[in-house]
Design a protein around this motif. Structure first.
Motif, mmCIF file in Angstrom:
data_model
loop_
_atom_site.group_PDB
_atom_site.id
_atom_site.type_symbol
_atom_site.label_atom_id
_atom_site.label_comp_id
_atom_site.label_asym_id
_atom_site.label_seq_id
_atom_site.Cartn_x
_atom_site.Cartn_y
_atom_site.Cartn_z
ATOM 1 N N MET A 44 0.836 -1.201 0.000
ATOM 2 C CA MET A 44 0.000 0.000 0.000
ATOM 3 C C MET A 44 0.867 1.246 0.000
ATOM 4 O O MET A 44 1.901 1.303 0.671
ATOM 5 C CB MET A 44 -0.914 -0.007 1.228
ATOM 6 C CG MET A 44 -1.937 1.115 1.263
ATOM 7 S SD MET A 44 -3.110 0.885 2.636
ATOM 8 C CE MET A 44 -4.305 2.159 2.229
ATOM 9 N N ALA A 45 0.450 2.261 -0.752
ATOM 10 C CA ALA A 45 1.119 3.560 -0.735
ATOM 11 C C ALA A 45 0.083 4.654 -0.916
ATOM 12 O O ALA A 45 -0.747 4.587 -1.834
ATOM 13 C CB ALA A 45 2.175 3.653 -1.825
ATOM 14 N N MET A 46 0.118 5.651 -0.027
ATOM 15 C CA MET A 46 -0.760 6.811 -0.073
ATOM 16 C C MET A 46 0.127 8.058 -0.050
ATOM 17 O O MET A 46 0.974 8.195 0.847
ATOM 18 C CB MET A 46 -1.695 6.852 1.143
ATOM 19 C CG MET A 46 -2.590 5.645 1.333
ATOM 20 S SD MET A 46 -4.095 5.689 0.334
ATOM 21 C CE MET A 46 -3.762 4.290 -0.751
ATOM 22 N N SER A 47 -0.036 8.965 -1.028
ATOM 23 C CA SER A 47 0.909 10.076 -1.108
ATOM 24 C C SER A 47 0.275 11.354 -1.626
ATOM 25 O O SER A 47 -0.589 11.324 -2.503
ATOM 26 C CB SER A 47 2.080 9.708 -2.029
ATOM 27 O OG SER A 47 3.034 10.747 -2.075
ATOM 28 N N PHE A 48 0.756 12.472 -1.063
ATOM 29 C CA PHE A 48 0.498 13.812 -1.599
ATOM 30 C C PHE A 48 1.775 14.403 -2.194
ATOM 31 O O PHE A 48 1.899 15.608 -2.329
ATOM 32 C CB PHE A 48 0.013 14.755 -0.489
ATOM 33 C CG PHE A 48 -1.405 14.520 -0.009
ATOM 34 C CD1 PHE A 48 -2.297 13.736 -0.714
ATOM 35 C CD2 PHE A 48 -1.842 15.114 1.165
ATOM 36 C CE1 PHE A 48 -3.596 13.534 -0.269
ATOM 37 C CE2 PHE A 48 -3.139 14.927 1.628
ATOM 38 C CZ PHE A 48 -4.018 14.137 0.908
ATOM 39 N N ASP A 49 2.730 13.533 -2.565
ATOM 40 C CA ASP A 49 4.040 14.011 -3.014
ATOM 41 C C ASP A 49 4.466 13.475 -4.372
ATOM 42 O O ASP A 49 5.610 13.685 -4.780
ATOM 43 C CB ASP A 49 5.113 13.625 -1.983
ATOM 44 C CG ASP A 49 4.991 14.418 -0.702
ATOM 45 O OD1 ASP A 49 5.132 15.644 -0.748
ATOM 46 O OD2 ASP A 49 4.735 13.800 0.352
ATOM 47 N N VAL A 50 3.587 12.794 -5.076
ATOM 48 C CA VAL A 50 3.968 12.105 -6.307
ATOM 49 C C VAL A 50 3.330 12.799 -7.507
ATOM 50 O O VAL A 50 2.115 13.025 -7.535
ATOM 51 C CB VAL A 50 3.543 10.622 -6.247
ATOM 52 C CG1 VAL A 50 3.803 9.929 -7.566
ATOM 53 C CG2 VAL A 50 4.277 9.915 -5.114
ATOM 54 N N ALA A 51 4.146 13.123 -8.501
ATOM 55 C CA ALA A 51 3.656 13.840 -9.684
ATOM 56 C C ALA A 51 2.648 13.017 -10.472
ATOM 57 O O ALA A 51 1.689 13.550 -11.036
ATOM 58 C CB ALA A 51 4.834 14.219 -10.575
ATOM 59 N N GLY A 52 2.833 11.712 -10.506
ATOM 60 C CA GLY A 52 1.934 10.839 -11.255
ATOM 61 C C GLY A 52 2.429 9.410 -11.181
ATOM 62 O O GLY A 52 3.567 9.156 -10.761
ATOM 63 N N HIS A 53 1.585 8.456 -11.574
ATOM 64 C CA HIS A 53 1.986 7.051 -11.526
ATOM 65 C C HIS A 53 1.113 6.267 -12.497
ATOM 66 O O HIS A 53 0.127 6.788 -13.036
ATOM 67 C CB HIS A 53 1.845 6.492 -10.108
ATOM 68 C CG HIS A 53 0.429 6.439 -9.613
ATOM 69 N ND1 HIS A 53 -0.342 5.298 -9.672
ATOM 70 C CD2 HIS A 53 -0.369 7.384 -9.061
ATOM 71 C CE1 HIS A 53 -1.534 5.542 -9.170
ATOM 72 N NE2 HIS A 53 -1.585 6.807 -8.796
ATOM 73 N N LYS A 54 1.472 4.986 -12.708
ATOM 74 C CA LYS A 54 0.712 4.126 -13.618
ATOM 75 C C LYS A 54 0.130 2.903 -12.902
ATOM 76 O O LYS A 54 -0.379 2.000 -13.551
ATOM 77 C CB LYS A 54 1.601 3.681 -14.782
ATOM 78 C CG LYS A 54 1.973 4.819 -15.727
ATOM 79 C CD LYS A 54 2.703 4.303 -16.958
ATOM 80 C CE LYS A 54 2.992 5.437 -17.925
ATOM 81 N NZ LYS A 54 3.681 4.945 -19.150
ATOM 82 N N HIS A 55 0.211 2.890 -11.577
ATOM 83 C CA HIS A 55 -0.411 1.801 -10.836
ATOM 84 C C HIS A 55 -1.931 1.925 -10.898
ATOM 85 O O HIS A 55 -2.473 3.028 -10.859
ATOM 86 C CB HIS A 55 -0.004 1.842 -9.361
ATOM 87 C CG HIS A 55 1.466 1.727 -9.124
ATOM 88 N ND1 HIS A 55 2.287 2.822 -9.050
ATOM 89 C CD2 HIS A 55 2.248 0.640 -8.949
ATOM 90 C CE1 HIS A 55 3.531 2.430 -8.823
ATOM 91 N NE2 HIS A 55 3.534 1.114 -8.761
#
Length: 364
Positions: free
Chosen positions: A240-251
């Motif tokens: 699990m990963a929860m973030s307000f710091d990531v520009a974008g992802h493909k998961h």
């Protein structure tokens, strides 16, 4: 079925979604709105044709049986205790509280008084997630092995007009979005047994880029990137990963893996979406969703189920013990980060029953 009198405390943005969705459920008779700012209740009341009253008047109204608590997270326990003290059943917006010990007081008080306690999120009752639950229960994935759950974005200061509360106690990506993912995983896999977590804090300040506070600095008081793993009682391990710091992802938001196949589950912040299944040695294929409440935003479904359960004398599904378990799991990420150890989860809620096509919840 005789409708259940409902009062609402808290008339912020989310109240409109609840009031719109409540029109789908004849079992809900919303009788009054209240807010610490009476003008907010009056504005929402004028919009939906519902009387606005003081909090004290709402709690004293003998025709109101359940009070929907839509206050800010930091006030959920305090207001919930007031509702119970008034002799009324309570249903809270997520999370149940911002501190596990405080929220435990709330669940214990409800039991002591013989009153019901419910809590969002109720998206796990949506058609797509109920279809995923049925598919798992039918054994199509074989033995559950693991899964993944991801919510990763750059932060809410990009779009929210007043985003500071997302970065104070009670905020952060885990308490904000984690309830949707963890609740749905418990719906699918059962209770969590232990947690391993890491929670770095990359930035102590952030700049608001939305209007009307564009350019203002806000202090960050909570972890804004939380990652780790959940081990469920059935042995499955979910990353699990929860973030307000990531520009974008493909998961993808939610995936579940078993010995006989893999299942893609839709975004748990929504009631509907597409399900896909990959059988071992086969090809991905879409699964039909025939269960109700998959074609819109039904935020009020958990409240309607609680009201119907009150009339039918059965347990409701979005229950307080489930929400307390989810809060304990979310809090465990921080405790694990601090200690460098697994955190054992003590609560063991009943897995919510599947949502049948109950006529008391229809009217669509």
């Amino acid at each position: 079925m005789t409708p259940v009198g409902i009062g609402i405390i808290g008339c912020g943005n989310i109240s409109a979604a609840y009031l719109k969705a409540a029109r789908n459920f004849p079992v809900l008779d919303i009788r009054a709105l209240a807010d610490r700012r009476l003008e907010a209740a009056e504005a929402r009341g004028a919009e939906f044709g519902i009387p606005a009253v003081s909090v004290e008047a709402l709690l004293a109204d003998p025709t109101i049986e359940i009070v929907l608590n839509l206050t800010i997270p930091a006030a959920h326990v305090e207001v919930g205790l007031q509702i119970l003290a008034a002799g009324k059943h309570a249903y809270s917006e997520k999370p149940l509280g911002i501190d596990f010990a405080d929220a435990t007081r709330l669940t214990e008080e409800a039991k002591r008084r013989g009153l019901r306690l419910g809590s969002a999120p109720d998206t796990f009752l949506g058609g797509a997630h109920q279809a995923a639950r049925a598919f798992l229960d039918q054994g199509h994935l074989g033995q559950p092995i693991g899964g993944s759950a991801f919510f990763l974005c750059p932060g809410h200061e990009r779009w929210h007009p007043d985003p500071a509360f997302y970065y104070k106690a009670g905020g952060g990506p885990m308490l904000d979005m984690g309830p949707y993912y963890i609740t749905d995983l418990v719906n699918l896999l059962g209770p969590v047994a232990r947690v391993a977590g890491l929670s770095p804090e990359p930035r102590r300040q952030r700049t608001i880029t939305s209007q009307p506070r564009n350019g203002e600095l806000i202090d960050v008081e909570v972890p804004t990137h939380v990652a780790g793993a959940l081990q469920f009682q059935n042995g499955a391990v979910v990353t699990m990963a929860m973030s307000f710091d990531v520009a974008g992802h493909k998961h993808l938001p939610l995936e579940v893996y078993g010995t006989d196949g893999s299942l893609i589950v839709p975004d748990p912040n929504h009631f509907g979406g597409d399900l896909s299944f990959l059988p071992k040695g086969g090809e991905w294929r879409s699964l039909a969703v025939e269960e109700p409440y998959a074609d819109g935003n039904y935020r009020s479904l958990g409240l309607a189920d609680m009201a119907a359960a009150l009339r039918q004398g059965r347990p409701h599904r979005a229950h307080g013990d489930l929400a307390l378990h989810v809060l304990e799991v979310m809090e465990a990420f921080g405790r694990s980060n601090e200690t460098g150890r697994f955190v054992e989860i003590d609560t063991r809620p009943e897995r919510p029953a599947p949502l049948a096509a109950d006529p008391a919840l229809s009217g669509l």
